[in-house]
Design a protein around this motif. Structure first.
Motif, short mmCIF file in Angstrom:
data_model
loop_
_atom_site.label_atom_id
_atom_site.label_comp_id
_atom_site.label_asym_id
_atom_site.label_seq_id
_atom_site.Cartn_x
_atom_site.Cartn_y
_atom_site.Cartn_z
N LEU A 1 -3.85 -6.50 -7.35
CA LEU A 1 -3.67 -5.59 -6.32
C LEU A 1 -2.39 -4.45 -6.91
CD1 LEU A 1 -3.58 -4.42 -3.40
CD2 LEU A 1 -1.93 -6.34 -2.69
N GLY A 2 -1.52 -4.98 -7.63
CA GLY A 2 -0.38 -4.19 -8.19
C GLY A 2 -0.93 -2.96 -9.05
N GLU A 3 -2.03 -3.65 -9.77
CA GLU A 3 -2.71 -2.65 -10.93
C GLU A 3 -3.41 -1.63 -9.94
OE1 GLU A 3 -5.80 -2.84 -14.45
OE2 GLU A 3 -5.79 -4.30 -13.11
N TYR A 4 -4.12 -1.93 -9.06
CA TYR A 4 -4.81 -0.92 -8.08
C TYR A 4 -3.82 0.05 -7.72
CZ TYR A 4 -6.97 0.67 -3.83
OH TYR A 4 -7.41 1.57 -2.55
N LEU A 5 -2.78 -0.38 -7.04
CA LEU A 5 -2.04 0.41 -6.54
C LEU A 5 -1.15 1.52 -7.37
CD1 LEU A 5 -0.27 -1.78 -3.70
CD2 LEU A 5 -1.68 -0.07 -3.29
N HIS A 6 -0.72 0.86 -8.67
CA HIS A 6 -0.20 1.59 -9.54
C HIS A 6 -1.16 2.92 -10.01
CE1 HIS A 6 1.67 2.92 -13.21
NE2 HIS A 6 0.75 2.72 -13.86
N LEU A 7 -2.31 2.31 -10.33
CA LEU A 7 -3.24 3.44 -10.66
C LEU A 7 -3.59 4.86 -9.55
CD1 LEU A 7 -6.21 1.33 -12.28
CD2 LEU A 7 -4.43 2.84 -13.64
N ILE A 8 -3.63 4.34 -8.42
CA ILE A 8 -3.64 5.26 -7.27
C ILE A 8 -2.57 5.94 -7.13
CG2 ILE A 8 -3.97 5.39 -4.81
CD1 ILE A 8 -6.39 4.46 -6.31
N ARG A 9 -1.47 5.35 -7.22
CA ARG A 9 -0.10 6.18 -7.13
C ARG A 9 0.37 7.14 -8.30
NH1 ARG A 9 2.45 1.34 -5.44
NH2 ARG A 9 3.06 0.90 -7.55
#
Length: 386
Positions: free
Chosen positions: A247-255
């Motif tokens: 989840l953290g990786e997903y949010l990091h890439l989006i941000r």
């Protein structure tokens, strides 16, 4: 002007990449009889012949020679260590040149009850990444019993202690049941003290022969993830949680403006090679599943056809086509698809009876509940600071 929908080959290539993981079944047998186990043949002592391992090694060599990145070979069971160190060493032998060249990496998922000093030396010598199956402290691990229905907890614990004594790092997979889903902090503290470097949580599923037990609800799962998120924020240096890291990786890439990198990721076909050499695609849980409509999910046999040939014809398989149809529907219908990327094949089949179906309870408790828990936590924090 008339347009045509893409053919099955194009649709397969749209969703799937070259395999990054190959699951290998050295034996069907397991020395435990966990109450939630999905494996139908875990009491049968079938073992992989050396010829199957050799054929698989030749296939993997072809894949890596064609430019595939390092492939992870996941030795799974049954209980893979039940074959014994000598037999396991013989199965590893055909892959040794590939391992030394950095083309493959070995993984083993074990219940740890059979780990000895000899096993620790073998695991270290072949640089095998170890995953241990343990569900928490003794009360949470009560469903993991042996063939005489005796608790396995003490033996699992001794196995992890022996790994630590030999300096063999390990991760953990815990099945979260209705008995443990309300106690995440106790589970997380136990695992942090156990000495594993990371943990993954498989919320109990209806799967395989595990069809009659009550499984956790979406509401219970959301609370579990909320409390897990809260605990992890203060203790991430003590234990990495697989689901939170994803989840953290997903949010990091989006941000950080890297959405394209996330969107371009495709599914691993996860070829699973049985003791007989039969190959099943999409989900290891589909192996050993009788389904006449899908030829028991067999995509081929490694003794007769190499993996690249089997994968090259994957789009022709009826069950793969049904799964692709379901993926298209997931993308069109589900608001969680951006993160989830589509329901797991085995869950669709065992829960809904159709690979063309979409949402499953696994989706709700393992993906949707996690996103909802994070969203609700963020909302509450915003309200407190406003």
């Amino acid at each position: 002007m008339r347009t045509h929908a893409p053919g099955w080959r194009a649709r397969y290539d749209q969703w799937f990449t070259a395999p990054q993981t190959v699951v290998v079944q050295p034996t069907t047998w397991c020395n435990l009889d966990c109450r939630y186990c999905y494996l139908p043949f875990r009491k049968l002592k079938r073992q992989m012949p050396a010829a199957v391992a050799a054929a698989l090694a030749a296939s993997v060599a072809q894949l890596t020679a064609s430019g595939s990145p390092t492939i992870g070979l996941v030795w799974h069971g049954g209980e893979p260590l039940a074959v014994g160190p000598q037999k396991f060493t013989r199965l590893l032998a055909p892959f040794e040149d590939l391992r030394r060249a950095g083309c493959i990496r070995h993984y083993v998922q074990t219940n740890a009850t059979l780990i000895t000093d000899t096993w620790c030396e073998l695991l270290a010598a072949h640089d095998i990444s170890v995953g241990v199956s343990i569900d928490g402290p003794a009360t949470m691990n009560a469903l993991r019993v042996d063939l005489r229905s005796k608790p396995a907890f003490d033996r699992v614990l001794r196995g992890t202690q022996r790994l630590r004594a030999h300096g063999v790092p390990f991760s953990v997979i815990s099945v979260v049941t209705t008995a443990s889903i309300t106690r995440p902090e106790e589970l997380l503290e136990f695992l942090a003290e156990l000495g594993c470097h990371s943990a993954g949580f498989n919320i109990e599923e209806i799967e395989g022969v595990n069809a009659g037990r009550q499984v956790p609800t979406s509401e219970q799962a959301e609370e579990f993830w909320r409390r897990t998120l809260t605990w992890s924020r203060s203790h991430h240096d003590r234990l990495e949680v697989r689901e939170l890291d994803r989840l953290g990786e997903y949010l990091h890439l989006i941000r950080t403006g890297q959405r394209a990198e996330w969107d371009e990721r495709r599914h691993d076909p996860i070829p699973t090679v049985s003791v007989t050499g039969d190959v099943v695609l999409l989900s290891p849980e589909l192996a050993d599943t009788a389904e006449a409509a899908y030829d028991d999910f067999r995509a081929g046999n490694i003794l007769h056809h190499p993996l690249d040939e089997i994968l090259g014809h994957a789009h022709r398989l009826r069950y793969v086509r049904d799964f692709l149809t379901g993926l298209d529907r997931c993308q069109a219908e589900c608001p969680f698809f951006d993160f989830c990327r589509g329901a797991q094949a085995a869950n669709r089949y065992f829960e809904n009876g159709s690979l063309q179906s979409t949402e499953t309870n696994h989706c709700r408790v393992s993906r949707q509940a996690l996103i909802t828990a994070l969203s609700n936590l963020a909302t509450k924090e915003k309200e407190r600071t406003s």
